[in-house]
Design a protein around this motif. Structure first.
Motif, short mmCIF file in Angstrom:
data_model
loop_
_atom_site.label_atom_id
_atom_site.label_comp_id
_atom_site.label_asym_id
_atom_site.label_seq_id
_atom_site.Cartn_x
_atom_site.Cartn_y
_atom_site.Cartn_z
N THR A 7 24.41 -21.46 15.37
CA THR A 7 24.75 -21.66 16.77
C THR A 7 25.91 -22.65 16.90
OG1 THR A 7 23.79 -22.04 18.97
CG2 THR A 7 23.02 -23.49 17.22
N GLY A 8 26.26 -22.96 18.14
CA GLY A 8 27.40 -23.85 18.39
C GLY A 8 27.77 -23.70 19.85
N GLY A 9 29.02 -23.94 20.15
CA GLY A 9 29.47 -23.78 21.53
C GLY A 9 30.40 -22.60 21.62
N ILE A 10 30.83 -22.29 22.84
CA ILE A 10 31.76 -21.18 23.01
C ILE A 10 33.07 -21.51 22.26
CG2 ILE A 10 32.62 -22.08 25.25
CD1 ILE A 10 32.82 -19.06 26.06
N ALA A 11 33.54 -20.55 21.50
CA ALA A 11 34.77 -20.69 20.71
C ALA A 11 34.73 -21.85 19.70
CB ALA A 11 36.00 -20.83 21.61
N SER A 12 33.51 -22.23 19.26
CA SER A 12 33.47 -23.31 18.26
C SER A 12 33.67 -22.75 16.86
CB SER A 12 32.15 -24.09 18.35
OG SER A 12 31.08 -23.33 17.86
N GLY A 13 33.50 -21.41 16.72
CA GLY A 13 33.75 -20.80 15.40
C GLY A 13 32.55 -20.08 14.81
N SER A 127 15.09 -21.46 10.49
CA SER A 127 15.27 -22.65 9.65
C SER A 127 15.94 -22.24 8.35
CB SER A 127 13.91 -23.30 9.37
OG SER A 127 14.08 -24.45 8.61
N PRO A 128 17.00 -22.91 7.94
CA PRO A 128 17.62 -24.04 8.61
C PRO A 128 18.47 -23.61 9.81
CG PRO A 128 18.88 -23.43 6.66
CD PRO A 128 17.68 -22.53 6.68
N ILE A 129 18.84 -24.60 10.63
CA ILE A 129 19.72 -24.32 11.77
C ILE A 129 21.11 -24.89 11.46
CG2 ILE A 129 20.17 -24.86 14.20
CD1 ILE A 129 17.10 -25.02 14.55
N ILE A 130 22.11 -24.00 11.55
CA ILE A 130 23.49 -24.44 11.30
C ILE A 130 24.19 -24.55 12.65
CG2 ILE A 130 25.69 -23.83 10.21
CD1 ILE A 130 24.09 -21.96 8.34
N VAL A 131 24.79 -25.70 12.92
CA VAL A 131 25.60 -25.85 14.14
C VAL A 131 27.08 -25.91 13.74
CG1 VAL A 131 26.21 -27.42 16.03
CG2 VAL A 131 23.82 -26.91 15.58
N VAL A 132 27.86 -25.01 14.34
CA VAL A 132 29.31 -25.04 14.10
C VAL A 132 29.90 -25.93 15.19
CG1 VAL A 132 31.39 -23.67 13.75
CG2 VAL A 132 29.16 -22.66 13.29
N TRP A 133 30.36 -27.10 14.75
CA TRP A 133 30.86 -28.11 15.68
C TRP A 133 32.39 -28.11 15.67
CZ3 TRP A 133 33.87 -32.56 15.56
CH2 TRP A 133 33.73 -33.42 16.66
N VAL A 134 32.98 -28.47 16.81
CA VAL A 134 34.43 -28.59 16.89
C VAL A 134 34.71 -29.71 17.90
CG1 VAL A 134 34.71 -26.87 18.74
CG2 VAL A 134 36.51 -27.15 17.08
N THR A 162 24.92 -26.44 26.78
CA THR A 162 24.50 -27.76 26.32
C THR A 162 25.58 -28.32 25.39
OG1 THR A 162 22.28 -26.86 26.33
CG2 THR A 162 22.56 -28.96 25.20
N SER A 163 25.77 -29.65 25.44
CA SER A 163 26.92 -30.21 24.72
C SER A 163 26.80 -30.00 23.20
CB SER A 163 27.07 -31.70 25.04
OG SER A 163 26.31 -32.45 24.14
N LEU A 164 27.97 -29.85 22.59
CA LEU A 164 28.00 -29.63 21.14
C LEU A 164 27.48 -30.84 20.38
CD1 LEU A 164 31.24 -27.67 20.26
CD2 LEU A 164 28.93 -27.24 19.44
N ASP A 165 27.69 -32.04 20.95
CA ASP A 165 27.20 -33.25 20.27
C ASP A 165 25.67 -33.25 20.23
OD1 ASP A 165 29.66 -34.16 19.63
OD2 ASP A 165 29.86 -35.49 21.37
N TRP A 166 25.05 -32.81 21.34
CA TRP A 166 23.58 -32.75 21.38
C TRP A 166 23.08 -31.73 20.35
CZ3 TRP A 166 19.80 -29.10 22.22
CH2 TRP A 166 18.51 -29.60 22.44
N LYS A 167 23.75 -30.56 20.32
CA LYS A 167 23.34 -29.52 19.37
C LYS A 167 23.48 -30.02 17.94
CE LYS A 167 24.22 -25.57 22.35
NZ LYS A 167 24.97 -24.34 22.65
N ARG A 168 24.59 -30.76 17.71
CA ARG A 168 24.82 -31.29 16.36
C ARG A 168 23.67 -32.21 15.93
NH1 ARG A 168 30.17 -34.76 14.96
NH2 ARG A 168 29.39 -35.96 16.72
N SER A 169 23.13 -32.98 16.92
CA SER A 169 22.06 -33.92 16.57
C SER A 169 20.77 -33.19 16.21
CB SER A 169 21.82 -34.89 17.73
OG SER A 169 21.17 -34.21 18.78
N ASP A 176 31.91 -28.70 10.42
CA ASP A 176 32.95 -29.22 11.32
C ASP A 176 34.15 -28.27 11.22
OD1 ASP A 176 34.95 -30.49 12.67
OD2 ASP A 176 34.68 -32.45 11.71
N ASN A 177 34.34 -27.48 12.30
CA ASN A 177 35.41 -26.47 12.29
C ASN A 177 36.64 -26.94 13.08
OD1 ASN A 177 36.58 -23.92 11.80
ND2 ASN A 177 35.83 -23.13 13.75
N SER A 178 36.87 -28.27 13.08
CA SER A 178 37.99 -28.79 13.87
C SER A 178 39.32 -28.70 13.14
CB SER A 178 37.76 -30.27 14.21
OG SER A 178 36.52 -30.44 14.83
#
Ligand code: COD
Ligand code: ATP
Length: 233
Positions: A7-13, A127-134, A162-169, A176-178
């Motif tokens: 999971t992640g946010g819109i257009a996070s990758g 499980s596990p949960i992967i968050v694609v953060w940007v 929901t914010s990407l920072d919250w999902k990351r936590s 980190d796809n930045s």
């Protein structure tokens, strides 16, 4: 079977990472594709949505005008929640059947790519949960350039989640796809090793092989017991 949540946010990758999984032979179930099927002309989801939003959201060919519906729901939280409620049962059952198909094929590890994994409370099944953060600026820039929408529309879409920072936590694994695609691919190689490591006993029990193994063990156990019982008699 191991069901990995992506999971992640819109257009996070997420699609970028999904494609890397597919290229490595790991099957992916894509909730956006399931959601698109749930809104195709004539389906139960389409009927419910047209009844609630009116025929004004339809194109000439009778399909939903997705760009128009997007503009409506991403600028009005109540309408977005209504759309979510109308489509949720179709999306959940669509995802369920896609997972069953992969289970029947004997897949050991599968990835489910669900943008609203936490919001829809589906995180408990993966499980596990992967968050694609940007980082927020990169996310905004990539969304505007990919979808060709205005900054305001892009911000509305980002703020509807929901914010990407919250999902990351809440993640077990963060990508980190930045930065560059090369950098993301390097991170992905480590994630792939982690995700495809041997199954736990619980995961093995949930796989079709585990189920067949349990069935064979039960049949053998019953036959042995009958033989021993007959010998004693
Ligand atoms: C509103 C719709 C018609 C807009 O279609 P469009 O083709 O422009 O976007 P697309 O479906 O490709 O979605 C792009 C991204 O938007 C985000 N998104 C989609 N729906 C939602 C939603 N209800 N809430 C928040 N973000 C959403 C996701 O990050 C998704 O990856 C469409 O997104 C839709 O039907 N959404 C409701 C279904 C849903 O919840 N989909 C997400 C699957 S978990
Ligand atoms: N590391 C990167 N460097 C440059 N561009 C990238 C990178 N990762 C993704 N992109 C681009 O950013 C955009 C968004 O990526 P992608 O489509 O994978 O996101 P997504 O999370 O699947 O989006 P959505 O939530 O809308 O489905 C795409 O145009 C993609 O090509």
């Amino acid at each position: 079977m191991r069901i990995v949540g992506l999971t992640g946010g819109i257009a996070s990758g997420k699609s970028t990472i999904s494609n890397l999984f597919k290229a490595s032979g790991v099957p992916v179930v894509d909730a956006d594709v399931v959601a698109r099927d749930a809104l195709r002309k004539g389906t139960g989801g389409w009927k419910r949505v047209v009844r609630a939003f009116g025929e004004g959201i339809l194109r000439d060919d009778g399909e939903v005008d997705r760009a128009l519906l997007g503009q409506i729901v991403f600028s009005d939280p109540e309408k977005r929640q209504l759309l979510n409620r109308l489509l949720a049962p179709f999306i959940s059952s669509g995802l369920f059947w896609e997972i069953v198909k992969l289970w029947l094929k004997g897949s050991r590890v599968i990835v489910v790519d669900v943008p609203l994994l936490f919001e829809a409370k589906m995180d408990q099944w993966t499980s596990p949960i992967i968050v694609v953060w940007v980082d927020p600026e990169t996310q905004l820039r990539r969304l505007i350039s990919r979808d060709g929408i205005s900054e305001e529309q892009a911000r509305n879409r980002i703020n509807s989640q929901t914010s990407l920072d919250w999902k990351r936590s809440r993640a077990h694994i963060v990508i980190d796809n930045s930065r560059s695609l090369e950098d993301t691919k390097e991170q992905f190689q480590e994630v792939l090793i982690e995700v495809t490591k041997p199954l736990t006993w619980k995961e093995f029990g949930l796989s079709i092989r585990g189920a067949l193994w349990a069935l064979v063990s039960i049949v053998v156990g019953v036959l042995l017991f009958r033989n021993i019982y007959n010998d004693v008699k």
